[in-house]
Design a protein around this motif. Structure first.
Motif, PDB file in Angstrom:
ATOM      1  N   VAL A 254       0.864  -1.182   0.000  1.00 41.20           N
ATOM      2  CA  VAL A 254       0.000   0.000   0.000  1.00 41.20           C
ATOM      3  C   VAL A 254       0.898   1.228   0.000  1.00 41.20           C
ATOM      4  N   LEU A 255       0.699   2.107  -0.976  1.00 45.26           N
ATOM      5  CA  LEU A 255       1.413   3.376  -1.029  1.00 45.26           C
ATOM      6  C   LEU A 255       0.424   4.489  -0.729  1.00 45.26           C
ATOM      7  N   HIS A 256       0.525   5.068   0.490  1.00 44.15           N
ATOM      8  CA  HIS A 256      -0.367   6.173   0.843  1.00 44.15           C
ATOM      9  C   HIS A 256       0.167   7.464   0.223  1.00 44.15           C
ATOM     10  N   ASP A 260       6.752   7.267   0.449  1.00 42.27           N
ATOM     11  CA  ASP A 260       7.918   7.463  -0.417  1.00 42.27           C
ATOM     12  C   ASP A 260       7.698   6.700  -1.722  1.00 42.27           C
ATOM     13  N   LEU A 261       7.308   7.435  -2.764  1.00 46.78           N
ATOM     14  CA  LEU A 261       6.963   6.800  -4.045  1.00 46.78           C
ATOM     15  C   LEU A 261       8.152   6.084  -4.649  1.00 46.78           C
ATOM     16  N   LYS A 262       9.310   6.732  -4.613  1.00 44.75           N
ATOM     17  CA  LYS A 262      10.507   6.136  -5.210  1.00 44.75           C
ATOM     18  C   LYS A 262      10.844   4.805  -4.536  1.00 44.75           C
ATOM     19  N   LYS A 263      10.780   4.785  -3.208  1.00 47.44           N
ATOM     20  CA  LYS A 263      11.088   3.555  -2.484  1.00 47.44           C
ATOM     21  C   LYS A 263      10.028   2.493  -2.738  1.00 47.44           C
ATOM     22  N   ALA A 264       8.760   2.899  -2.834  1.00 49.15           N
ATOM     23  CA  ALA A 264       7.683   1.944  -3.105  1.00 49.15           C
ATOM     24  C   ALA A 264       7.859   1.295  -4.473  1.00 49.15           C
ATOM     25  N   VAL A 265       8.294   2.084  -5.460  1.00 50.36           N
ATOM     26  CA  VAL A 265       8.573   1.519  -6.786  1.00 50.36           C
ATOM     27  C   VAL A 265       9.718   0.512  -6.695  1.00 50.36           C
ATOM     28  N   GLN A 266      10.780   0.911  -6.004  1.00 50.93           N
ATOM     29  CA  GLN A 266      11.944   0.031  -5.864  1.00 50.93           C
ATOM     30  C   GLN A 266      11.561  -1.295  -5.202  1.00 50.93           C
ATOM     31  N   ARG A 285      -0.147  -7.578  -5.430  1.00 49.20           N
ATOM     32  CA  ARG A 285      -1.157  -6.512  -5.520  1.00 49.20           C
ATOM     33  C   ARG A 285      -0.564  -5.225  -4.927  1.00 49.20           C
ATOM     34  N   VAL A 286      -0.687  -4.128  -5.654  1.00 50.37           N
ATOM     35  CA  VAL A 286      -0.215  -2.832  -5.168  1.00 50.37           C
ATOM     36  C   VAL A 286      -1.392  -1.866  -5.196  1.00 50.37           C
ATOM     37  N   VAL A 410       3.452  -1.403   3.883  1.00 44.22           N
ATOM     38  CA  VAL A 410       2.709  -0.142   3.880  1.00 44.22           C
ATOM     39  C   VAL A 410       3.702   1.012   3.879  1.00 44.22           C
ATOM     40  N   PHE A 411       3.536   1.938   2.930  1.00 38.87           N
ATOM     41  CA  PHE A 411       4.428   3.095   2.821  1.00 38.87           C
ATOM     42  C   PHE A 411       3.671   4.353   3.230  1.00 38.87           C
ATOM     43  N   THR A 412       4.057   4.891   4.391  1.00 44.08           N
ATOM     44  CA  THR A 412       3.460   6.110   4.921  1.00 44.08           C
ATOM     45  C   THR A 412       4.419   6.732   5.917  1.00 44.08           C
ATOM     46  N   LYS A 413       4.337   8.066   6.075  1.00 50.76           N
ATOM     47  CA  LYS A 413       5.127   8.758   7.097  1.00 50.76           C
ATOM     48  C   LYS A 413       4.306   9.035   8.352  1.00 50.76           C
ATOM     49  N   ASP A 414       3.035   8.677   8.327  1.00 51.51           N
ATOM     50  CA  ASP A 414       2.113   8.969   9.430  1.00 51.51           C
ATOM     51  C   ASP A 414       2.028   7.777  10.362  1.00 51.51           C
TER      52      ASP A 414
END
Length: 476
Positions: A254-256, A260-266, A285-286, A410-414
């Motif tokens: 999950v990319l919120h 970090d979009l770049k890291k989520a792609v990687q 699934r992304v 899960v990619f989030t800073k929150d």
């Protein structure tokens, strides 16, 4: 290469053979002796003696055997890696990584051999417990049957064999009939390290061998990694014994919108296409917040199209073949079904030429309906589904809309959003700002729902490979 089966420490050649096919070319690279039900029964009888010998050793002596094995494996690492390429088709870099992980699994198991303990129980906390003191010990179960899949024939075998031996159990291992070479090499290493020979059998074979191993009343634990279908069969037929199952997943990222979009792609590229997607925690699934959806797809397509596909023995190859042509055909049918239902093919979706038709080009499919096989089932292929979402709760529901639950990233800073996923996602592991394909070999690893029962990781596997014995002294 060892082509005989290992029966209670003895190398046995059989007339019937199993062909080992190099997935990239279709060439038969070896023929391995095929085990039978009778071999299983013989192995179990010998294992009883092996259990007595191994369990009589001190924890330190078992530690020494496993540590010597880790050194031998380290010395022969490149031979093991090349064997993995030939039987699995994974790239040489991926194969070397598996060998290094297997060494660590062996070392962790050796260390746990010296830490198997018990606990004092305050019996006198009970009204009837006056003058009594109690504690429990952990003792080996006796005989463990282990069945492993084709994708990690060394490290997944190690995850079952090494902790079971660390406890003092005898082990009977059935590797996948497609990938028996490296497990047999592992048997050779363990014997050379000083393992009592009767304590280990490695029996390549088909379902009849697996059934004999899982139903025999003298087997106390069955540990299986593989498909949900076979896991359900084993659960029904095993009888009164412990069953540990790792049955795969269709893991999600999950990319919120604050992630970090770049890291989520990687991490999607690393998790979706390693071992040609043939990993139980592959990214399949992304789910991307709608504000980042188009940009994520654009960046992911660029990264995926930059992967080098082809000969797995080449040092710079990123994606090699799937285990067989039939698997490529199956996944292409799933992709076609999704496209028919309205999904959009971003890239890939076709095999890489006639000569290497076991190679499926790394594939991205977006806007995939949740009723399709590509969304609901375990693809076990270099295919990633990318769908958008609006709200956090919607993303959680999308992750949980699966019969599986192994790991999720899960990619989030929150931190509040992270905890929302940790609390509500139905999975054995939730990884924040990391892909679901990450695994440290000593952590508790396993899933919920149809992803399985129990946990692997040497310390946690030992809980399944031992029995608790309660001891009480009356001091009155």
């Amino acid at each position: 290469m060892r082509t005989e089966l290992l029966l209670g420490g003895e190398w046995v050649s059989k007339e019937e053979k199993l062909p080992v096919v190099y997935p990239y070319t279709g060439e038969v690279v070896a023929e391995v002796s095929k085990a039978s039900e009778e071999d299983v029964y013989k192995a179990i009888e010998v294992a009883k003696e092996g259990y007595e010998k191994l369990s009589a050793l001190t924890p330190y002596e078992r530690y020494e055997i496993l540590m010597r094995a880790s050194q031998l494996l380290k010395q022969r690492a490149e031979d093991f890696a090349k064997s993995l390429v030939l039987e699995v088709g994974k790239t040489i870099r991926e194969a070397r990584t598996e060998v290094q992980r297997a060494i660590q699994t062996l070392i962790f198991s050796a260390e746990e051999a010296r830490r198997i303990g018990g606990e004092v129980i305050p019996i006198d906390a009970h009204p009837n417990g006056k003058s009594k003191i109690g504690f429990y010990l952990r003792q080996p179960v006796g005989i463990v049957s282990a069945i492993t899949p084709f994708n990690f024939p060394l490290n997944l075998s190690m995850h079952k064999v090494a902790p079971a031996l660390a406890c003092g159990n005898a082990v009977i291992l059935k590797p996948s009939e497609r990938t028996p070479l490296t497990p047999l090499m592992l048997g050779e290493v363990l014997l050379e390290a000083g393992l009592p020979p009767q304590a280990l059998s490695i029996l390549p074979g088909y379902g009849d061998v697996g059934k004999a191993m899982t139903t025999h009343p003298d087997v106390r634990v069955v540990s299986f990694t593989g498909s949900r279908k076979i896991g359900e069969i084993i659960t029904r037929q095993a009888g009164i014994k412990k069953v540990v199952l790792e049955l795969g997943s269709n893991s999600a990222i999950v990319l919120h919108k604050d992630g970090d979009l770049k890291k989520a792609v990687q991490k999607t590229v690393l998790g979706g296409y390693a071992i040609a997607g043939q990993v139980c925690i592959s990214v399949q699934r992304v789910f991307v917040h709608e504000e980042l959806f188009d940009q994520f797809l654009e960046e992911l397509e660029k990264a995926v199209n930059g992967l080098k596909v082809g000969d797995p023995m080449q040092e710079d190859t990123d994606v090699g073949p799937m285990i067989g042509v039939s698997e490529v055909q199956r996944v292409q049918e799933w992709i076609d079904e999704a496209l028919h239902e309205g999904a959009k093919l971003i890239t890939g979706g076709v095999s890489c030429g006639d000569r290497v038709s076991s190679v499926l080009l790394p594939t991205i499919v977006s806007l995939v309906p949740p009723n399709t096989k590509l969304y609901r089932e375990e693809a076990f292929a270099p295919v990633v589904v990318v769908n958008p979402y609006k709200e956090v709760e919607e993303a959680i529901q999308m992750v949980n809309d699966s019969e599986y639950g192994l790991q999720v990233g899960v990619f989030t800073k929150d931190i509040d959003i992270a905890w929302e996923f940790i609390r509500k996602v139905q999975a054995g592991g939730v990884l924040i700002n990391e892909g679901p394909n990450f695994r440290a070999d000593h952590m508790p690893y396993g899933g919920v729902k149809y992803s399985g029962i129990g946990r692997e990781g040497p310390r946690f596997a030992i809980e399944d490979y031992t029995e608790i014995k309660m001891v009480i002294f009356d001091l009155s």
